[in-house]
Design an enzyme around this catalytic site. Structure first.
Site, short mmCIF file in Angstrom:
data_model
loop_
_atom_site.label_atom_id
_atom_site.label_comp_id
_atom_site.label_asym_id
_atom_site.label_seq_id
_atom_site.Cartn_x
_atom_site.Cartn_y
_atom_site.Cartn_z
N GLU A 282 0.81 -1.23 0.00
CA GLU A 282 0.00 0.00 0.00
C GLU A 282 0.85 1.27 0.00
OE1 GLU A 282 -3.61 -1.64 2.90
OE2 GLU A 282 -2.02 -0.39 3.73
N PRO A 283 1.72 1.45 -0.97
CA PRO A 283 2.52 2.68 -0.95
C PRO A 283 1.67 3.89 -1.34
CG PRO A 283 2.89 1.49 -2.99
CD PRO A 283 1.96 0.64 -2.17
N GLY A 284 1.95 4.99 -0.71
CA GLY A 284 1.32 6.25 -1.11
C GLY A 284 2.43 7.19 -1.52
N ARG A 285 3.09 7.72 -0.51
CA ARG A 285 4.16 8.70 -0.69
C ARG A 285 5.19 8.27 -1.74
NH1 ARG A 285 5.62 12.05 3.52
NH2 ARG A 285 4.52 10.64 4.93
N CYS A 352 -1.35 33.85 8.93
CA CYS A 352 -1.07 34.46 10.23
C CYS A 352 -0.80 33.42 11.30
CB CYS A 352 -2.23 35.37 10.61
SG CYS A 352 -2.45 36.64 9.37
N GLU A 353 0.31 32.74 11.14
CA GLU A 353 0.79 31.73 12.09
C GLU A 353 2.31 31.72 11.98
OE1 GLU A 353 -0.95 29.28 13.88
OE2 GLU A 353 -2.95 29.62 13.05
N TYR A 381 0.78 14.16 0.16
CA TYR A 381 0.37 14.87 1.37
C TYR A 381 0.56 16.38 1.20
CZ TYR A 381 0.52 10.07 2.88
OH TYR A 381 0.32 8.71 2.95
C1 LIG Z 1 -1.30 6.24 4.93
C2 LIG Z 1 -1.38 4.79 4.75
C3 LIG Z 1 -0.61 4.16 3.77
C4 LIG Z 1 0.37 4.88 2.91
O1 LIG Z 1 1.42 5.42 3.60
P1 LIG Z 1 2.65 6.03 2.80
O2 LIG Z 1 3.61 6.41 3.84
O3 LIG Z 1 2.14 7.20 2.05
O4 LIG Z 1 3.16 4.96 1.91
C5 LIG Z 1 -0.77 2.80 3.60
N1 LIG Z 1 -1.62 2.08 4.37
C6 LIG Z 1 -2.37 2.66 5.33
C7 LIG Z 1 -3.29 1.83 6.12
C8 LIG Z 1 -2.28 4.02 5.56
O5 LIG Z 1 -3.01 4.59 6.52
#
Ligand SMILES: *Cc1c(COP(=O)(O)O)cnc(C)c1O
Length: 430
Positions: A282-285, A352-353, A381
């Protein structure tokens, strides 16, 4: 990969200036679409997803892209076209994924607080599985699936209690974190699984945190999960799916070391050797962060008593990571920097922070009002965490590919920003 960032491959030598991104002139782009502007490179995203697929070759494995990293529909469509599935954490993300053409059978649903409505929506859509994070959630899925005469597939999100060695706000796999359940509790669920007649509990899931730069915590967590899988198999509980989560870190700073797909998948292969079911990642970043930048214009330079400030037209509402996580993002001035004096700037936004600071004492070529800068590594993100704080409309987003670009989110107008608001004229007695 030779250069630290995809986009720097086009800026050699770096002193000569940074001007194009996937073949598009950033100065012209900023002129046409205005700033702040998120810019994503389609080739960079494709390269990442293909590298991960290549590393996974030969395994029964699937990529479930974590939509929360960047949920823009065009980015999702691009990833869908490459065969990626989705890891979602809300009903909104489910709808985004489906609309982008990601098949329901490639979608998994994570998150510590799924509402009944979200569970029902996901069941109706026919998602692959729920990553279940509590006993209460398991009961809710049972209740809703029974009402719908459906059987929900489910994995237990285990909390392996390892220190992911990342920022505290993005560490998710320690016992004190809200995510997942202990292996002992999960074991109890499997032994009692017959009681959830409308749930097929046949998978394991973990996600120990984000921006992991060392694979050691991943290996340790995988080792614990694999031991649990073997223990379950020995007790007669067939496991069809093991989801190893996301979290693979990226380089936010030139020269920083981040694990690559090959090393990461080698750790997975080693830990799960002999597993016959499906493996999900499950990669995102990792798929999108380095493929994006935030283009911003310098509003002014300001010499304070103690510091020199560079005030941009982008702010923490556009890109929250520096304020929220003290995150580092490389920043470059667009254009020819040859012979320019270097100055230590505090790079800030107009919000304004005091926390609205992108960088402190950052050495940059001397900038003037009207110059363009790019905040790098902003593809994940970034836009997905943006808000309208200080009544600043959401920034536009473009996808660039081979010298062309497409506007994939138009800049929010003032009227759109306030569209849901009403004067308090119609009072309702509750
Ligand atoms: C946020 C999240 C991801 C992805 O995380 P990254 O650091 O962006 O790879 C994968 N699985 C779950 C359950 C998450 O909450």
């Amino acid at each position: 990969m030779r250069a630290a960032f995809f986009f720097l491959e086009q800026a050699m030598p770096p002193e000569a200036g940074f001007s194009t991104f996937a073949g598009v002139e950033l100065a012209a782009l900023g002129e046409r679409e205005g700033t702040p502007l998120y810019v994503y490179s389609a080739p960079a995203i494709r390269a990442r997803v293909r590298a991960l697929q290549a590393a996974l070759h030969g395994l029964d494995a699937g990529i479930c892209y974590a939509v929360k990293a960047n949920g823009n529909g065009a980015v999702l469509r691009l990833l869908a076209g490459e065969g990626a599935g989705a890891d979602i954490v809300s009903g909104g993300e489910l709808q985004r994924a489906l609309r982008a053409g990601i098949p329901a059978e490639r979608i998994v649903f994570s998150g510590v607080g799924k509402s009944d409505a979200e569970i029902a929506m996901a069941l109706r859509a026919g998602i692959a599985r729920f990553n279940v994070e509590s006993g209460a959630e398991l009961d809710a899925i049972q209740r809703i699936a029974a009402r719908n005469h459906a059987v929900a597939r489910a994995s237990v999100r285990i909390n392996p209690d390892v220190d992911a060695r990342t920022h505290a706000k993005i560490s998710t796999g320690k016992a004190e974190n809200k995510f997942g359940v202990s292996i002992a509790e999960a074991r109890g669920w499997f032994d009692a699984k017959a009681q959830w007649t409308n749930v097929r509990l046949d998978g394991l899931h973990m996600h120990i945190g984000s921006q992991l730069l060392s694979l050691d915590p991943v290996r340790e967590a995988l080792r614990r999960m694999a031991a649990f899988w073997r223990d379950l198999e020995a007790a007669g509980h067939a496991i069809a799916s093991i989801d190893v989560g996301g979290g693979l870190g990226v380089r936010y700073r030139e020269g920083e070391q981040a694990p690559d797909a090959g090393e990461y998948v080698a750790a997975i292969r080693e830990a799960l050797a002999g597993f016959k079911g499906r493996i999900l990642v499950e990669p995102g970043r990792w798929l999108v962060a380095e493929a994006g930048l935030l283009l911003s214009r310098v509003l002014l330079e300001k010499q304070g008593d103690a510091r020199r400030f560079l005030v941009l037209d982008a702010a923490m509402n556009d890109l929250l990571r520096p304020s929220l996580y003290e995150a580092w993002h490389d920043i470059v001035r667009i254009g020819d920097n040859a012979g320019r004096e270097r100055i230590g700037y505090d790079v800030v936004g107009p919000v304004c922070e005091t926390g609205d600071t992108f960088a402190s004492a950052r050495a940059l070529p001397r900038c003037r009002a009207g110059d363009l800068v790019a905040i790098l590594g902003a593809g994940a993100y970034g836009a997905s965490m943006a808000s309208t704080y200080n009544s600043r409309p959401l920034a536009a987003e473009v996808l660039v590919d081979d010298g062309r670009y497409a506007l994939v989110r138009k800049r929010q107008t003032f009227d759109e920003m306030i569209a849901g608001e009403r004067p308090a004229t119609d009072w309702i007695t509750a």
